[in-house]
Scaffold this active site. Structure first.
Site, PDB file in Angstrom:
ATOM      1  N   THR A  79      64.679  53.833  63.039  1.00 33.28           N
ATOM      2  CA  THR A  79      63.209  53.801  62.961  1.00 33.28           C
ATOM      3  C   THR A  79      62.678  52.469  63.490  1.00 33.28           C
ATOM      4  OG1 THR A  79      63.542  55.032  60.900  1.00 33.28           O
ATOM      5  CG2 THR A  79      61.304  54.290  61.372  1.00 33.28           C
ATOM      6  N   HIS A 147      71.532  61.087  67.649  1.00 35.64           N
ATOM      7  CA  HIS A 147      72.647  60.686  66.772  1.00 35.64           C
ATOM      8  C   HIS A 147      73.967  61.244  67.333  1.00 35.64           C
ATOM      9  CE1 HIS A 147      70.083  58.914  63.817  1.00 35.64           C
ATOM     10  NE2 HIS A 147      69.643  60.027  63.274  1.00 35.64           N
ATOM     11  N   ARG A 167      75.144  49.333  62.122  1.00 35.66           N
ATOM     12  CA  ARG A 167      74.872  48.635  60.859  1.00 35.66           C
ATOM     13  C   ARG A 167      76.111  48.679  59.977  1.00 35.66           C
ATOM     14  NH1 ARG A 167      70.179  50.440  56.463  1.00 35.66           N
ATOM     15  NH2 ARG A 167      69.954  48.396  55.494  1.00 35.66           N
ATOM     16  N   SER A 175      72.043  53.707  52.033  1.00 38.52           N
ATOM     17  CA  SER A 175      70.778  54.140  52.620  1.00 38.52           C
ATOM     18  C   SER A 175      70.763  55.665  52.784  1.00 38.52           C
ATOM     19  CB  SER A 175      70.592  53.443  53.975  1.00 38.52           C
ATOM     20  OG  SER A 175      69.356  53.755  54.536  1.00 38.52           O
ATOM     21  N   ARG A 316      62.846  52.107  53.006  1.00 43.70           N
ATOM     22  CA  ARG A 316      63.244  51.960  51.600  1.00 43.70           C
ATOM     23  C   ARG A 316      63.212  50.492  51.206  1.00 43.70           C
ATOM     24  NH1 ARG A 316      67.780  51.492  48.379  1.00 43.70           N
ATOM     25  NH2 ARG A 316      68.939  50.835  50.226  1.00 43.70           N
TER      26      ARG A 316
HETATM   27  P1  A3P Z   1      67.476  50.947  53.651  1.00 45.41           P
HETATM   28  O1  A3P Z   1      67.648  52.344  53.116  1.00 45.41           O
HETATM   29  O2  A3P Z   1      68.696  50.099  53.436  1.00 45.41           O
HETATM   30  O3  A3P Z   1      66.239  50.300  53.180  1.00 45.41           O
HETATM   31  P2  A3P Z   1      67.158  54.831  60.060  1.00 45.41           P
HETATM   32  O4  A3P Z   1      65.879  54.377  60.650  1.00 45.41           O
HETATM   33  O5  A3P Z   1      68.310  54.810  61.024  1.00 45.41           O
HETATM   34  O6  A3P Z   1      66.995  56.104  59.338  1.00 45.41           O
HETATM   35  O7  A3P Z   1      67.552  53.709  58.993  1.00 45.41           O
HETATM   36  C1  A3P Z   1      66.788  53.545  57.834  1.00 45.41           C
HETATM   37  C2  A3P Z   1      67.025  52.150  57.301  1.00 45.41           C
HETATM   38  O8  A3P Z   1      66.309  51.205  58.106  1.00 45.41           O
HETATM   39  C3  A3P Z   1      66.483  52.022  55.881  1.00 45.41           C
HETATM   40  O9  A3P Z   1      67.326  51.073  55.237  1.00 45.41           O
HETATM   41  C4  A3P Z   1      65.099  51.469  56.153  1.00 45.41           C
HETATM   42  O10 A3P Z   1      64.500  50.836  55.050  1.00 45.41           O
HETATM   43  C5  A3P Z   1      65.374  50.496  57.289  1.00 45.41           C
HETATM   44  N1  A3P Z   1      64.177  50.189  58.083  1.00 45.41           N
HETATM   45  C6  A3P Z   1      63.178  51.035  58.461  1.00 45.41           C
HETATM   46  N2  A3P Z   1      62.253  50.386  59.158  1.00 45.41           N
HETATM   47  C7  A3P Z   1      62.645  49.103  59.233  1.00 45.41           C
HETATM   48  C8  A3P Z   1      62.068  47.924  59.826  1.00 45.41           C
HETATM   49  N3  A3P Z   1      60.914  47.953  60.471  1.00 45.41           N
HETATM   50  N4  A3P Z   1      62.760  46.765  59.723  1.00 45.41           N
HETATM   51  C9  A3P Z   1      63.937  46.712  59.065  1.00 45.41           C
HETATM   52  N5  A3P Z   1      64.526  47.784  58.483  1.00 45.41           N
HETATM   53  C10 A3P Z   1      63.887  48.966  58.560  1.00 45.41           C
END
Ligand code: A3P
Length: 350
Positions: A79, A147, A167, A175, A316
């Site tokens: 994201t 993905h 990550r 997560s 999150r």
């Molecule tokens: P956490 O669940 O550890 O908070 P994806 O986008 O691949 O689905 O990954 C989601 C993870 O990226 C979540 O981690 C989310 O909070 C974090 N995330 C989303 N937006 C973000 C941002 N702008 N900067 C840093 N982390 C972000």
């Protein structure tokens, strides 16, 4: 032919007619984080939805040389990277990054950068998920995401450029676990579709490579090796590095995408504005991300179904090391050991 008939025809083209039969021949495992079970296809585990999407993409997607594809294992920072890519490419079209019409202020990043293998509400034309991608103008580069593991990418994708975000698996696991709880409750999954599974059981499966688009380590390795073999075409970025030195990595990303920040832009604070626009704090507090919903169309032999998730589920904590608050020291150690064994020999640390 009536319009309804044409939809059936289009579905027939893209949904293997013998889907059930095909699934029944694949190795199967108990799933976590998705309804039904996981199927092993070309060495990786998928829910039936993502598997079907992957097969569609392999059969129908035609990449263009100008495409930018963001690839990731789920929950690795997709994201955030989508937001940054949009902000970098669009920064000259929107006068000011804070202009109220900027796409990131009114849409979730997933509605700005479509996936190859599933289609969201805004990117659906008819019933064929690829039609929308084909309809995008040839003149401007397409920003897409996936993905799909590197070895299963549609072959034409290899002509374009790829950004991969990786990550640490400890934070990825936590997560995903948290996300899957939200996903299941939002989609009212019936117990038989989503058998209850404890975090310990999910952890065991994850360690054994069974997770969406897993084995996690093989997913990362595929793109890591590609980035060492084709550094001009594949950029490999780590979430933790992005958090530690966002400015350096955003500059690098912009250069890779052919939109480097000029010294004048840096002096005027444009780079800083891009970083702030895409920050966790900013994005997670926008109305669209607090109260909006991301709806995905998925095809099946019986037509289109919809799955949804609150946009807030993509935001999150956004921190490095939150897994310490959820996993035991033994679990953390076990994941570290697997990561060292699987990736260490390739010079990759996560
Ligand atoms: P956490 O669940 O550890 O908070 P994806 O986008 O691949 O689905 O990954 C989601 C993870 O990226 C979540 O981690 C989310 O909070 C974090 N995330 C989303 N937006 C973000 C941002 N702008 N900067 C840093 N982390 C972000």
């Amino acid at each position: 032919m009536a319009p309804g008939d044409r939809e059936v025809e289009e579905n027939k083209m893209i949904v293997p007619e013998n889907l059930e039969e095909m699934l029944s021949t694949l190795p199967k495992e108990k799933s976590w984080g998705a309804g039904g079970c996981f199927y092993k296809y070309q060495g990786f585990w998928y829910s039936s939805v993502w598997l079907l999407g992957t097969i569609w993409a392999q059969q129908c997607f035609k990449a263009r040389e100008t495409d930018f594809l963001l690839a990731s294992s789920p929950k690795s920072g997709t994201t955030w990277m989508k937001a940054l890519m949009i902000a970098i490419v669009n920064r000259k079209h929107h006068g000011s990054l804070s202009s109220s019409s900027h796409p990131l202020l009114i849409k979730n990043p997933h509605n700005c950068v479509p996936f190859l293998e599933v289609r969201d509400q805004e990117h659906m034309i008819g019933s064929n998920p690829i039609t929308y991608l084909d309809s995008l103008p040839a003149a401007s580069p397409r920003l897409l995401s996936t993905h799909i593991p590197y070895s299963s990418l549609p072959k034409s994708v290899l002509a374009g450029r790829i950004v991969y975000i990786a990550r640490n698996p400890k934070d990825v696991f936590v997560s995903f676990w948290k996300f899957s709880e939200q996903f299941a409750s939002k989609n009212n999954q019936k117990p038989q579709e989503s058998p209850s599974i404890s975090m310990e059981e999910a952890f065991e499966l994850f360690c054994n490579g069974v997770s969406t688009n897993g084995p996690f380590w093989d997913h990362v390795l595929g793109y890591w090796k590609a980035s060492t073999e084709r550094p001009d075409e594949v950029l490999f970025v780590k979430y933790e590095d992005m958090k530690r030195d966002t400015m350096h990595h955003v500059k690098k990303l912009a250069e890779f995408m052919g939109h480097p920040f000029s010294s004048e832009e840096e002096r005027e604070g444009v780079l800083q504005e891009v970083i702030e626009l895409c920050s966790f704090e900013n994005l997670s507090n926008l109305e669209v991300n607090k109260n909006g919903t991301f709806q995905v169309h998925v095809a099946s032999q019986t037509g289109q179904n919809q799955l949804q998730v609150d946009n807030s589920a993509f935001f999150r904590r956004g921190e490095v090391g939150d897994s310490k608050n959820h996993l035991t020291p033994e679990m953390l150690e076990r994941l570290d050991k697997i990561t060292q064994e699987k990736l260490g020999t390739f010079g990759l640390e996560l």
